[in-house]
Design an enzyme around this catalytic site. Structure first.
Site: not given
Length: 463
Positions: A121-122, A165
């Site tokens: 995600k990051t 995110e």
């Protein structure tokens, strides 16, 4: 033009303001003109970055830190009910707002892209933030990691796109209503909150169901968990798949490693595109393709976005080079789930050639170690040698019988060379005794193992 400040958050107080998710929201609110205050357990570079924006940051938690005129108190799921500032908020009748609700309020009136998945995600959120910025679109963003400096995990931009995110760990991503949602992968994790894969699927289904009418779900065609989620959604939302699978709508036809970069070729809407990803590893290349597909779903020409993705050069703690001493490179990895550990070690193996890879691994959470300790040990078998620290508890209390020994036993059973070290202070000397010129050292885990990189480099420089 981006919207202004939500009135209810014009004087917010954050409990745990230094955390990755909390600090990002606090930063955006400060940039929008809010009078931001908060507290954290310890001082940090992130706290200093917030102070530079005009925020008041207290160290330690105490009732008197909460101002009587605070408009709301923002908390994450990690804040315990006996926190003195939370108790004071109840006494004063100050509304308590979850971190995800605060972030959702900041996205209101914009075009949100929400990036979800068990892993990646990051990185994917960062790739979008950087590439959209390269195109002059001035996005706002909130990321679970720093791009290049403390506090760079978030920005209030003047454009109409907000990249965020979306954290599934506590189901807080159900709060968002994105125009485009990304699901990178779906696996069982966060065992304190999810008892089964069915619960995980149900949670991701709810997330996908929050996509605004006419919006798009961008989802992996390669990952079995993502494919199962696609089947369960049964065309209830417009879906664009991506990956190396033959049936992917955005199909990856080649990923060619080029040292610490990759050249990626995709076919999108019948057109072939080749572009550079400036970080090593197949998983990062696929994250870039997810970002490309999401941007295209938002109406950004893929031929413009693809070359802009090369501007992304990494996020702190995602295979971040910390330095080199005595011919040894020290790299920091946030990987803490077996899938992430395997992906990062395979990426480093591909980039390192014949160099030895030494890992300092710190398990994260007792519940995760209890459920996935065997798989963590098997992942460490990809390294030439590993040192395993005690479990970093984060928000959890110990579980009887759950220790790092579960990982060590599994690693040794898989043929790995592994050593247990219980005192972090011993690590620099231990690594200095193991490492030889040309070796790569990875500090790996989601806890404070990241602090060891500079100490290892200092010790190596004295060798």
């Amino acid at each position: 033009m981006a919207p202004g400040l939500p009135t209810a958050m014009d004087r917010p107080h954050f409990i745990g303001i230094g955390g990755a998710g909390m600090s990002g929201i606090a930063k955006i609110l400060a940039q929008r003109g809010a009078k931001v205050a908060g507290s954290d357990a310890k001082d940090s570079a992130t706290a200093e970055a917030l102070r530079a924006l005009g925020a008041t940051v207290h160290i330690g938690h105490a009732a008197e830190h909460l101002a009587d005129d605070a408009s709301c108190v923002v908390v994450s799921s990690a804040i315990r009910q006996d926190n003195p500032e939370l108790a004071r908020a109840a006494e004063l009748g100050i509304p308590v707002v979850h971190r995800s609700d605060a972030l959702a309020a900041l996205m209101a009136g914009l075009r949100p892209i929400a990036v979800a998945g068990t892993h990646g995600k990051t990185t994917t959120t960062s790739m979008l933030a950087v590439s959209l910025g390269e195109l002059g679109l001035k996005p706002s963003y909130a990321i679970g990691g720093d791009l290049d400096a403390p506090g760079s995990n978030a920005l209030h931009g003047d454009g109409d796109i907000f990249v965020a995110e979306a954290d599934e760990s506590d189901r807080s991503f159900h709060t968002y209503a994105p125009e485009v949602a990304i699901v990178l992968n779906v696996e069982l994790d966060h065992h304190a909150n999810y008892a089964s894969m069915d619960e995980i699927y149900e949670s991701f289904e709810t997330f996908a169901g929050k996509i605004v009418p006419g919006g798009t779900l961008v989802i992996s065609a390669d990952h079995e968990g993502a494919r199962e989620l696609t089947r369960r959604l049964a065309e209830t939302v417009r879906t664009v798949t991506y990956g190396e699978a033959e049936d992917a709508a955005v199909r990856v036809t080649a990923i060619v490693p080029q040292g610490l970069k990759s050249q990626v070729t995709v076919v999108l809407d019948g057109e072939e595109l080749t572009f550079t990803v400036s970080v090593p590893g197949r998983h990062y290349a696929l994250n870039a393709v997810a970002a490309l597909a999401a941007g295209a779903a938002l109406g950004i020409p893929a031929a413009e976005l693809a070359p802009a993705l090369a501007a992304y050069t990494g996020v702190k703690r995602r295979l971040q080079l910390k330095g080199e001493a005595a011919g040894v490179q020290v790299i920091d990895s946030y990987a803490h789930h077996p899938t992430e550990m395997t992906a990062d070690l395979e990426a480093m193996r591909a980039a390192a050639g014949d160099a030895r890879i030494l890992v300092v691994f710190q398990p994260h959470l007792f519940s995760r170690t209890q459920e996935l300790g065997k798989e963590m040990g098997q992942a460490l078998a990809l390294a030439d040698a590993s040192v395993v620290l005690d479990i970093y508890p984060a928000r959890e209390d110990p579980i009887p019988g759950v220790t790092s020994e579960l990982i060590i036993e599994a690693a040794r059973a898989a043929g790995a060379e592994v050593t247990a070290v219980h005192d972090k202070a011993e690590i620099p000397a231990v690594i200095a005794g193991m490492a030889k010129p040309g070796d790569l050292v990875l500090t790996m885990g989601a806890g404070d193992v990241t602090d060891l990189g500079p100490l290892i480099l200092d010790r190596l420089s004295q060798s």
